[in-house]
Design a protein around this motif. Structure first.
Motif, PDB file in Angstrom:
ATOM      1  N   TRP A  71       0.847  -1.202   0.000  1.00  0.00           N
ATOM      2  CA  TRP A  71       0.000   0.000   0.000  1.00  0.00           C
ATOM      3  C   TRP A  71       0.883   1.252   0.000  1.00  0.00           C
ATOM      4  CZ3 TRP A  71      -5.196  -0.748  -0.292  1.00  0.00           C
ATOM      5  CH2 TRP A  71      -5.751  -1.910   0.237  1.00  0.00           C
ATOM      6  N   PHE A  72       0.550   2.203  -0.839  1.00  0.00           N
ATOM      7  CA  PHE A  72       1.002   3.574  -0.648  1.00  0.00           C
ATOM      8  C   PHE A  72      -0.108   4.299   0.100  1.00  0.00           C
ATOM      9  CE2 PHE A  72       4.017   2.834  -4.151  1.00  0.00           C
ATOM     10  CZ  PHE A  72       5.138   3.440  -3.619  1.00  0.00           C
ATOM     11  N   VAL A  73       0.257   5.071   1.113  1.00  0.00           N
ATOM     12  CA  VAL A  73      -0.742   5.750   1.935  1.00  0.00           C
ATOM     13  C   VAL A  73      -0.394   7.223   2.052  1.00  0.00           C
ATOM     14  CG1 VAL A  73      -1.868   5.845   4.193  1.00  0.00           C
ATOM     15  CG2 VAL A  73      -1.141   3.637   3.264  1.00  0.00           C
ATOM     16  N   ARG A  74      -1.411   8.056   1.874  1.00  0.00           N
ATOM     17  CA  ARG A  74      -1.291   9.487   2.170  1.00  0.00           C
ATOM     18  C   ARG A  74      -2.408   9.819   3.142  1.00  0.00           C
ATOM     19  NH1 ARG A  74       0.969  13.129  -2.768  1.00  0.00           N
ATOM     20  NH2 ARG A  74       2.785  11.838  -3.208  1.00  0.00           N
ATOM     21  N   ALA A  75      -2.062  10.473   4.219  1.00  0.00           N
ATOM     22  CA  ALA A  75      -3.063  10.679   5.268  1.00  0.00           C
ATOM     23  C   ALA A  75      -2.725  11.883   6.130  1.00  0.00           C
ATOM     24  CB  ALA A  75      -3.161   9.427   6.146  1.00  0.00           C
ATOM     25  N   GLU A  76      -3.752  12.396   6.775  1.00  0.00           N
ATOM     26  CA  GLU A  76      -3.586  13.429   7.803  1.00  0.00           C
ATOM     27  C   GLU A  76      -4.361  12.992   9.031  1.00  0.00           C
ATOM     28  OE1 GLU A  76      -3.690  17.872   7.070  1.00  0.00           O
ATOM     29  OE2 GLU A  76      -5.513  17.664   8.300  1.00  0.00           O
ATOM     30  N   LEU A  77      -3.679  12.965  10.171  1.00  0.00           N
ATOM     31  CA  LEU A  77      -4.273  12.573  11.442  1.00  0.00           C
ATOM     32  C   LEU A  77      -4.181  13.730  12.423  1.00  0.00           C
ATOM     33  CD1 LEU A  77      -3.726   9.766  10.091  1.00  0.00           C
ATOM     34  CD2 LEU A  77      -3.322   8.888  12.380  1.00  0.00           C
ATOM     35  N   GLU A  78      -5.128  13.748  13.327  1.00  0.00           N
ATOM     36  CA  GLU A  78      -5.164  14.794  14.346  1.00  0.00           C
ATOM     37  C   GLU A  78      -5.376  14.145  15.704  1.00  0.00           C
ATOM     38  OE1 GLU A  78      -8.252  18.366  15.403  1.00  0.00           O
ATOM     39  OE2 GLU A  78      -7.636  18.189  13.302  1.00  0.00           O
ATOM     40  N   ALA A  79      -4.757  14.694  16.730  1.00  0.00           N
ATOM     41  CA  ALA A  79      -4.905  14.140  18.069  1.00  0.00           C
ATOM     42  C   ALA A  79      -4.566  15.200  19.112  1.00  0.00           C
ATOM     43  CB  ALA A  79      -4.003  12.924  18.266  1.00  0.00           C
ATOM     44  N   LYS A  80      -5.086  15.008  20.299  1.00  0.00           N
ATOM     45  CA  LYS A  80      -4.694  15.836  21.434  1.00  0.00           C
ATOM     46  C   LYS A  80      -3.326  15.363  21.895  1.00  0.00           C
ATOM     47  CE  LYS A  80      -6.094  17.039  26.156  1.00  0.00           C
ATOM     48  NZ  LYS A  80      -7.105  16.798  27.217  1.00  0.00           N
ATOM     49  N   ALA A  81      -2.386  16.293  21.991  1.00  0.00           N
ATOM     50  CA  ALA A  81      -1.005  15.907  22.308  1.00  0.00           C
ATOM     51  C   ALA A  81      -0.406  16.883  23.308  1.00  0.00           C
ATOM     52  CB  ALA A  81      -0.166  15.864  21.038  1.00  0.00           C
ATOM     53  N   TRP A  82       0.617  16.375  23.978  1.00  0.00           N
ATOM     54  CA  TRP A  82       1.416  17.200  24.892  1.00  0.00           C
ATOM     55  C   TRP A  82       2.805  17.315  24.282  1.00  0.00           C
ATOM     56  CZ3 TRP A  82      -2.393  13.941  26.112  1.00  0.00           C
ATOM     57  CH2 TRP A  82      -3.391  14.399  26.985  1.00  0.00           C
ATOM     58  N   LEU A  83       3.176  18.528  23.936  1.00  0.00           N
ATOM     59  CA  LEU A  83       4.383  18.754  23.149  1.00  0.00           C
ATOM     60  C   LEU A  83       5.329  19.694  23.874  1.00  0.00           C
ATOM     61  CD1 LEU A  83       2.591  19.464  19.740  1.00  0.00           C
ATOM     62  CD2 LEU A  83       3.437  17.266  20.543  1.00  0.00           C
ATOM     63  N   SER A  84       6.604  19.456  23.666  1.00  0.00           N
ATOM     64  CA  SER A  84       7.628  20.384  24.112  1.00  0.00           C
ATOM     65  C   SER A  84       8.794  20.243  23.165  1.00  0.00           C
ATOM     66  CB  SER A  84       8.066  20.098  25.556  1.00  0.00           C
ATOM     67  OG  SER A  84       8.655  18.812  25.644  1.00  0.00           O
ATOM     68  N   THR A 130      -1.450  18.055  14.489  1.00  0.00           N
ATOM     69  CA  THR A 130      -1.802  17.492  13.189  1.00  0.00           C
ATOM     70  C   THR A 130      -0.557  16.896  12.553  1.00  0.00           C
ATOM     71  OG1 THR A 130      -3.498  19.195  12.915  1.00  0.00           O
ATOM     72  CG2 THR A 130      -2.873  17.952  10.951  1.00  0.00           C
ATOM     73  N   VAL A 131      -0.694  15.672  12.066  1.00  0.00           N
ATOM     74  CA  VAL A 131       0.434  14.952  11.462  1.00  0.00           C
ATOM     75  C   VAL A 131       0.041  14.500  10.065  1.00  0.00           C
ATOM     76  CG1 VAL A 131       1.950  12.937  11.644  1.00  0.00           C
ATOM     77  CG2 VAL A 131       1.217  14.144  13.706  1.00  0.00           C
ATOM     78  N   GLN A 132       0.959  14.650   9.120  1.00  0.00           N
ATOM     79  CA  GLN A 132       0.717  14.207   7.752  1.00  0.00           C
ATOM     80  C   GLN A 132       1.706  13.119   7.348  1.00  0.00           C
ATOM     81  OE1 GLN A 132       0.677  17.505   5.002  1.00  0.00           O
ATOM     82  NE2 GLN A 132      -1.278  18.305   5.766  1.00  0.00           N
ATOM     83  N   PHE A 133       1.221  12.190   6.531  1.00  0.00           N
ATOM     84  CA  PHE A 133       2.049  11.138   5.932  1.00  0.00           C
ATOM     85  C   PHE A 133       1.922  11.248   4.423  1.00  0.00           C
ATOM     86  CE2 PHE A 133       0.536   9.567  10.004  1.00  0.00           C
ATOM     87  CZ  PHE A 133       1.688   9.081  10.592  1.00  0.00           C
ATOM     88  N   GLU A 134       3.052  11.323   3.749  1.00  0.00           N
ATOM     89  CA  GLU A 134       3.057  11.292   2.289  1.00  0.00           C
ATOM     90  C   GLU A 134       3.925  10.124   1.843  1.00  0.00           C
ATOM     91  OE1 GLU A 134       2.846  14.616  -0.355  1.00  0.00           O
ATOM     92  OE2 GLU A 134       3.117  15.995   1.329  1.00  0.00           O
ATOM     93  N   ASP A 135       3.363   9.307   0.945  1.00  0.00           N
ATOM     94  CA  ASP A 135       4.085   8.143   0.417  1.00  0.00           C
ATOM     95  C   ASP A 135       4.517   7.183   1.517  1.00  0.00           C
ATOM     96  OD1 ASP A 135       3.808   8.982  -2.194  1.00  0.00           O
ATOM     97  OD2 ASP A 135       5.649  10.134  -2.178  1.00  0.00           O
TER      98      ASP A 135
END
Length: 410
Positions: free
Chosen positions: A78-91, A105-110
């Motif tokens: 599979w080739f997959v392109r996607a955008e996912l969103e989630a509640k995150a704690w970042l630093s 928000t996270v994106q995946f290309e190829d």
């Protein structure tokens, strides 16, 4: 869309004879380095020399070490392109205040994933095909190439299931690094497209003399012969006999790589919101690669239900299909870029037009940059003025509509 048009398959780019010549040196080295319990070499030294001459001096007339069996296989991928969103704690390294909760928000290309749960699938996707024009709609004539019948493996791994499985993680397993963690239950797909592509592969098996185990070599055949992988299987016992060759590569993967895969072959995730912190993207990508490259990780990824190839999110691997998703993802990335700039300056998008008169310093820079972005390319300006929702592919709208609960008919 008919099933035969959804599947794309890449024809075998070279013959079984060319494959044997290419991998003969690796097979000879794996078999020669070591002697049997009777003091005889597993593979004669002359076979190693002949394999070297056959590969690098093809006009010499020498023949490479011959496998006991060579089988062309179509591996589902599979080739997959996607955008996912989630509640995150970042630093980040520059954040001395610690992490804070926000929508990430996270994106995946190829993103390239195996479609069948045999363990070697995770190895072969390290060297993905890069040219869409190589693929053809699958047809019966592709099941017989170069005088051999091609074994076509079925799809039993669905990328959407893998993405959905993130929701079932425990909070402990959702810790990416000391800089990043997320709430599993909050993960949602903003858009995801999966393109099924049958990858041509040669599997060559060399049966060794007792007590040595046999050797299997995997070679992708979507382009010129290149990187290949040696696999020497063993039962799960401490006293199993191993080829002395394996001691030379101790500590490496269970599949021994001959040649080198592209540097960008690993899974790459891009954190697009908040934008500008490559550290977070690097850590998330590393976390995903560790999971997907674990030995036998694919076994647990097999779908518990038949794969529905009529799912509208499964698209044909064509330039037109890929470009429509590429456009949607990059509109979001550009939008996030300017939102980040405006946020850092405590500005709102609606303030841009009112800020131009008398704007100075950093504010003037942002206003000028924003206007330059719009004026530099009329087509880009039109994209910016469109709402992102208006550019959402129709098939994604259909899928979202199908997921809404239906009211009972009275």
């Amino acid at each position: 869309m008919p099933l035969t048009f959804v599947f794309s398959a890449i024809p075998f780019a070279f013959s079984p004879e060319d494959a044997i010549t290419h991998i003969g040196v690796a097979a000879s080295v794996a078999g020669y380095v070591g002697r049997s319990n009777k003091g005889q070499p597993n593979v004669p030294f002359t076979a190693l020399i002949a394999s070297i001459l056959a590969k690098y001096f093809p006009m010499s007339g020498f023949q490479p070490l011959q496998p006991t069996r060579i089988q062309p296989v179509y591996l589902p991928t599979w080739f997959v392109r996607a955008e996912l969103e989630a509640k995150a704690w970042l630093s980040s390294e520059s954040d001395s205040e610690g992490s804070q909760s926000e929508a990430a928000t996270v994106q995946f290309e190829d993103l390239y994933l195996p479609g069948f749960n045999l363990d070697f699938g995770r190895i072969l996707v390290r060297d993905p095909p890069t040219h869409i024009e190589l693929a053809k709609p699958f047809s019966p004539d592709l099941a017989h190439q170069w005088g051999l019948d091609v074994m076509c493996l079925p799809y039993n791994v669905l990328p959407f299931d893998i993405l959905d499985s993130a929701r079932n993680l425990s909070y402990n397993n959702a810790v990416i690094s000391e800089n990043m963690r997320f709430s599993p239950q909050s993960v949602k797909m903003n858009l995801a497209a999966a393109y099924p592509v049958l990858l041509p592969v040669y599997l060559a098996q060399y049966v060794s003399r007792e007590p040595w185990p046999h050797v299997t070599i995997l070679l992708a055949a979507h382009s010129d012969p290149g990187v290949h992988y040696i696999h020497i299987p063993h039962p799960d016992t401490e006293d199993s006999v191993r080829l002395p060759f394996e001691e030379l590569v101790a500590g490496q993967d269970d599949y021994i790589e001959v040649g080198s895969t592209p540097e960008d072959a690993e899974v790459r995730a891009v954190v697009v919101n908040p934008m500008g912190d490559n550290l977070l993207s690097d850590e998330l990508s590393s976390w995903l690669n560790d999971i997907l490259q674990q030995r036998n990780s694919l076994v647990s990824m097999a779908a518990s239900h038949p794969i529905n190839m009529e799912d509208p999110r499964i698209r044909e691997w064509t330039q037109e299909e890929v470009d429509s998703v590429h456009k949607w993802l990059h509109m979001g990335r550009a939008h996030s870029f300017f939102k980040t700039i405006l946020k850092n300056m405590n500005l709102d998008e609606s303030q841009i037009t009112s800020l131009k008169p008398g704007a100075q310093g950093e504010t003037k820079f942002v206003v000028d940059l924003f206007e330059a972005f719009l004026k530099a390319d009329p087509e880009q300006a039109q994209k910016w003025q469109e709402t992102r929702a208006a550019s959402t592919p129709e098939w994604w709208r259909q899928w979202e509509e199908s997921q809404k609960p239906r009211r009972p008919i009275r």
